[in-house]
Design a protein around this motif. Sequence first.
Motif, PDB file in Angstrom:
ATOM      1  N   ILE A   1      32.367  44.873  44.733  1.00 39.62           N
ATOM      2  CA  ILE A   1      33.572  44.588  43.983  1.00 39.62           C
ATOM      3  C   ILE A   1      34.099  42.982  44.450  1.00 39.62           C
ATOM      4  O   ILE A   1      34.288  42.340  43.455  1.00 39.62           O
ATOM      5  N   LYS A   2      33.904  42.660  45.528  1.00 39.61           N
ATOM      6  CA  LYS A   2      34.126  41.219  45.865  1.00 39.61           C
ATOM      7  C   LYS A   2      33.241  40.454  45.429  1.00 39.61           C
ATOM      8  O   LYS A   2      33.580  39.402  44.786  1.00 39.61           O
ATOM      9  N   ALA A   3      32.210  40.653  45.122  1.00 37.39           N
ATOM     10  CA  ALA A   3      31.187  39.675  44.445  1.00 37.39           C
ATOM     11  C   ALA A   3      31.380  39.563  43.097  1.00 37.39           C
ATOM     12  O   ALA A   3      31.592  38.368  42.400  1.00 37.39           O
ATOM     13  N   VAL A   4      31.744  40.570  42.444  1.00 42.97           N
ATOM     14  CA  VAL A   4      32.102  40.439  40.852  1.00 42.97           C
ATOM     15  C   VAL A   4      33.304  39.699  40.905  1.00 42.97           C
ATOM     16  O   VAL A   4      33.512  38.767  40.076  1.00 42.97           O
ATOM     17  N   LEU A   5      34.538  39.745  41.736  1.00 42.78           N
ATOM     18  CA  LEU A   5      35.743  39.122  41.599  1.00 42.78           C
ATOM     19  C   LEU A   5      35.623  37.816  41.604  1.00 42.78           C
ATOM     20  O   LEU A   5      36.038  36.958  41.102  1.00 42.78           O
ATOM     21  N   LEU A   6      34.785  37.488  42.766  1.00 40.11           N
ATOM     22  CA  LEU A   6      34.486  36.072  43.088  1.00 40.11           C
ATOM     23  C   LEU A   6      33.713  35.359  42.138  1.00 40.11           C
ATOM     24  O   LEU A   6      33.941  33.984  41.758  1.00 40.11           O
ATOM     25  N   ALA A   7      32.701  35.947  41.313  1.00 40.23           N
ATOM     26  CA  ALA A   7      31.967  35.564  40.409  1.00 40.23           C
ATOM     27  C   ALA A   7      33.037  35.307  39.082  1.00 40.23           C
ATOM     28  O   ALA A   7      32.632  34.091  38.396  1.00 40.23           O
ATOM     29  N   SER A   8      33.907  36.053  38.867  1.00 40.12           N
ATOM     30  CA  SER A   8      34.624  35.943  37.965  1.00 40.12           C
ATOM     31  C   SER A   8      35.703  34.786  38.128  1.00 40.12           C
ATOM     32  O   SER A   8      36.146  34.025  37.054  1.00 40.12           O
ATOM     33  N   GLU A   9      35.689  34.128  39.194  1.00 38.53           N
ATOM     34  CA  GLU A   9      36.535  33.063  39.612  1.00 38.53           C
ATOM     35  C   GLU A   9      35.682  31.807  39.462  1.00 38.53           C
ATOM     36  O   GLU A   9      36.337  30.627  39.787  1.00 38.53           O
ATOM     37  N   GLY A  10      34.509  31.912  39.108  1.00 39.79           N
ATOM     38  CA  GLY A  10      33.635  30.743  39.222  1.00 39.79           C
ATOM     39  C   GLY A  10      32.705  30.628  40.205  1.00 39.79           C
ATOM     40  O   GLY A  10      31.858  29.370  40.177  1.00 39.79           O
TER      41      GLY A  10
ATOM     42  N   LEU B   1      39.738  46.525  39.728  1.00 37.91           N
ATOM     43  CA  LEU B   1      38.864  46.344  40.512  1.00 37.91           C
ATOM     44  C   LEU B   1      39.487  46.244  42.036  1.00 37.91           C
ATOM     45  O   LEU B   1      39.033  46.878  43.185  1.00 37.91           O
ATOM     46  N   GLU B   2      40.606  45.502  41.961  1.00 33.96           N
ATOM     47  CA  GLU B   2      41.412  45.330  43.262  1.00 33.96           C
ATOM     48  C   GLU B   2      41.894  46.664  43.973  1.00 33.96           C
ATOM     49  O   GLU B   2      41.810  46.913  45.074  1.00 33.96           O
ATOM     50  N   GLU B   3      42.445  47.554  43.086  1.00 31.41           N
ATOM     51  CA  GLU B   3      42.752  48.792  43.578  1.00 31.41           C
ATOM     52  C   GLU B   3      41.635  49.602  44.025  1.00 31.41           C
ATOM     53  O   GLU B   3      41.683  50.365  44.971  1.00 31.41           O
ATOM     54  N   VAL B   4      40.490  49.576  43.290  1.00 33.28           N
ATOM     55  CA  VAL B   4      39.421  50.391  43.703  1.00 33.28           C
ATOM     56  C   VAL B   4      38.985  49.820  45.219  1.00 33.28           C
ATOM     57  O   VAL B   4      38.499  50.584  46.221  1.00 33.28           O
ATOM     58  N   HIS B   5      38.808  48.495  45.247  1.00 33.91           N
ATOM     59  CA  HIS B   5      38.507  47.745  46.606  1.00 33.91           C
ATOM     60  C   HIS B   5      39.213  48.374  47.540  1.00 33.91           C
ATOM     61  O   HIS B   5      38.910  48.640  48.709  1.00 33.91           O
ATOM     62  N   ASP B   6      40.561  48.265  47.372  1.00 31.47           N
ATOM     63  CA  ASP B   6      41.630  48.768  48.576  1.00 31.47           C
ATOM     64  C   ASP B   6      41.552  50.123  49.063  1.00 31.47           C
ATOM     65  O   ASP B   6      41.977  50.749  49.910  1.00 31.47           O
ATOM     66  N   SER B   7      41.172  50.965  48.018  1.00 32.12           N
ATOM     67  CA  SER B   7      41.254  52.453  48.219  1.00 32.12           C
ATOM     68  C   SER B   7      39.896  53.077  48.638  1.00 32.12           C
ATOM     69  O   SER B   7      39.889  54.249  49.184  1.00 32.12           O
ATOM     70  N   THR B   8      38.623  52.229  48.344  1.00 27.74           N
ATOM     71  CA  THR B   8      37.532  52.754  49.059  1.00 27.74           C
ATOM     72  C   THR B   8      37.273  52.321  50.256  1.00 27.74           C
ATOM     73  O   THR B   8      37.483  51.306  50.784  1.00 27.74           O
ATOM     74  N   ARG B   9      36.418  53.156  51.142  1.00 28.32           N
ATOM     75  CA  ARG B   9      35.872  52.812  52.463  1.00 28.32           C
ATOM     76  C   ARG B   9      34.556  52.503  52.501  1.00 28.32           C
ATOM     77  O   ARG B   9      34.094  52.053  53.773  1.00 28.32           O
ATOM     78  N   ASP B  10      33.891  52.706  51.566  1.00 27.89           N
ATOM     79  CA  ASP B  10      32.415  52.528  51.429  1.00 27.89           C
ATOM     80  C   ASP B  10      32.244  50.964  51.319  1.00 27.89           C
ATOM     81  O   ASP B  10      32.696  50.127  50.345  1.00 27.89           O
ATOM     82  N   GLY B  11      31.672  50.322  52.326  1.00 27.50           N
ATOM     83  CA  GLY B  11      31.413  49.032  52.562  1.00 27.50           C
ATOM     84  C   GLY B  11      30.597  48.235  51.462  1.00 27.50           C
ATOM     85  O   GLY B  11      30.827  47.013  51.036  1.00 27.50           O
ATOM     86  N   ARG B  12      29.604  48.806  51.082  1.00 29.41           N
ATOM     87  CA  ARG B  12      28.876  48.350  49.866  1.00 29.41           C
ATOM     88  C   ARG B  12      29.408  48.438  48.523  1.00 29.41           C
ATOM     89  O   ARG B  12      29.304  47.337  47.788  1.00 29.41           O
TER      90      ARG B  12
END
Length: 123
Positions: A29-38, A13-24
């Motif tokens: 991806i940020k929302a999913v990563l933060l949710a996985s951190e609690g 997910l972090e790799e896709v986040h860093d490679s995409t330019r689409d803000g949505r």
Amino acid sequence: MKIILTPQQKQQLEEVHDSTRDGRVRDRIKAVLLASEGWNQAMISQALRIHESTIARHLIDYALSLTLLPMAKGFLYLVAIIDWYSRKVLSWRLSNTMDTSFCIEALEDALQHYGLPDIFNSD
């Protein structure tokens, strides 16, 4: 919604986040990563400055996958209801016949346990 990601899934997910330019896509991806951190939806909403209902939609996006499994005699059919972002299998069923009842059972089970998604994809 609790999201559990393996270290490999987080890295992907972090790799896709860093490679995409689409803000949505990056926000999802940020929302999913933060949710996985609690983090809860309110905390994610404040951090990303996005409405809480949008965060909820980012975290609930289901898909149906139907797979044909060849056997020694005939086939087995596997249906899985998957949350796209957490990649969690919400429900699954196997059948030796290609009827709709086992697909409907899997979908009803996922809806009963995880609620109604805003988006539902099927192949």
